[in-house]
Write an enzyme that holds these catalytic residues in place. Structure first.
Site, short mmCIF file in Angstrom:
data_model
loop_
_atom_site.label_atom_id
_atom_site.label_comp_id
_atom_site.label_asym_id
_atom_site.label_seq_id
_atom_site.Cartn_x
_atom_site.Cartn_y
_atom_site.Cartn_z
N TYR A 89 5.68 -2.83 -20.09
CA TYR A 89 5.32 -2.08 -18.88
C TYR A 89 6.56 -1.35 -18.36
CZ TYR A 89 3.16 -1.14 -14.34
OH TYR A 89 2.65 -0.52 -13.22
N LYS A 148 6.98 2.81 -17.85
CA LYS A 148 7.22 3.42 -16.55
C LYS A 148 8.59 4.10 -16.49
CE LYS A 148 3.20 2.45 -14.96
NZ LYS A 148 2.22 3.53 -14.72
N ASP A 164 -12.15 8.63 -14.75
CA ASP A 164 -12.01 7.19 -14.93
C ASP A 164 -12.87 6.73 -16.10
OD1 ASP A 164 -10.88 4.88 -12.78
OD2 ASP A 164 -12.31 4.15 -14.27
N THR A 171 -4.01 -4.60 -6.06
CA THR A 171 -5.07 -3.79 -6.67
C THR A 171 -5.62 -4.54 -7.88
OG1 THR A 171 -3.59 -2.66 -8.23
CG2 THR A 171 -3.76 -1.72 -6.01
N ASN A 213 -2.68 9.05 -12.40
CA ASN A 213 -2.53 7.74 -11.80
C ASN A 213 -2.96 6.58 -12.70
OD1 ASN A 213 -2.62 5.74 -9.36
ND2 ASN A 213 -4.72 5.74 -10.15
#
Length: 256
Positions: free
Chosen positions: A150, A154, A36, A185, A84
């Protein structure tokens, strides 16, 4: 899910879906490397689960290669890689394009998946096989109006997973994608008030789907995740072939 003796790497692992997945993998017995950009958060979670923190920018090829190498060297093997990490565009993508923002979302959402998969494949070969799972989105299956960039990234991840899976499956390396709808999130935090009473997934809901894919997914499947529904492989409709039923040629552009 029993992952005793297995090793995993999770990118974007310090918060949200990534953190839920890290905890789920560790609970199942795996040792987990948490990659991260947030160094402090990655180290805190790695300490919590007895894993390894790998700070760095996942959109950088050297960072992803090093993350895989360090995880494999530290754990002695690598069996599961969850790619992820993701960001949103913050722009429409249809006018007044912010080039830096465009490069950023392409780097994190697309380049990182390509870099991560290509770095992970040799390590998984050495382990005798394993699973690479990319976090895509429902926007990889259907368009998300108002966020064309986006959606672009994806859809790219879903196409990449589906195309990469058949050849790697021959070596015991399974490639899948998980495609969550809107999840509560940090990724959607700035727009959270706009959702009102709209049902949102939790990070744990998506971790449930990750677990389900790891347990019973088939190569190339892209699993949708929606509130109140069991996660399952998305049923892509077949594209009509040439008239007369001819099968497509098995072409490798590497031979040309």
């Amino acid at each position: 899910m029993d992952l005793k003796g297995r090793a995993a790497l999770v990118t974007g692992g310090a918060s949200g879906i990534g953190a839920a997945a890290v905890r789920r993998l560790a609970k199942a017995g795996a040792v987990v490397a948490v990659a991260d950009r947030d160094d402090a958060a990655a180290r805190a979670l790695a300490d919590e689960v007895g894993g390894l923190a790998l700070p760095g920018d996942v959109s950088d090829l050297d960072t992803m290669t090093m993350a895989v190498d360090v995880a494999e060297d530290s754990f002695g093997r690598l069996n599961v890689v969850l790619l992820n990490a993701g960001v949103t565009a913050g722009q429409s993508g249809t006018e007044n394009l912010d080039l830096a923002g465009y490069r950023r979302i392409m780097g994190v959402n697309v380049d990182h998946v390509v870099f991560g998969l290509t770095a992970a494949v040799p390590a998984l070969r050495r382990a005798g096989g394993g699973t690479i799972l990319a976090t895509a989105s429902l926007a990889g299956l259907v368009p998300m109006p108002g966020d064309a960039l986006y959606t672009l990234t994806k859809h790219a991840v879903v196409g990449y997973v589906r195309a990469a899976a058949p050849e790697l499956a021959k070596e015991g390396i399974r490639v899948n994608a998980v495609c969550p709808g809107f999840a509560d999130t940090p990724l959607i935090a700035p727009a959270r008030p706009q959702f009102g009473d709209f049902p949102l997934l939790t990070a744990e809901d998506v971790a449930d789907a990750v677990e389900a894919v790891l347990e019973r997914g088939e190569p190339g499947e892209c699993w949708f995740v929606q509130p109140g529904r069991e996660p399952a492989p998305y049923g892509f409709r077949g594209v009509p072939g040439p008239k007369g039923g001819a099968a497509p040629p098995d072409v490798s552009w590497r031979d040309h």
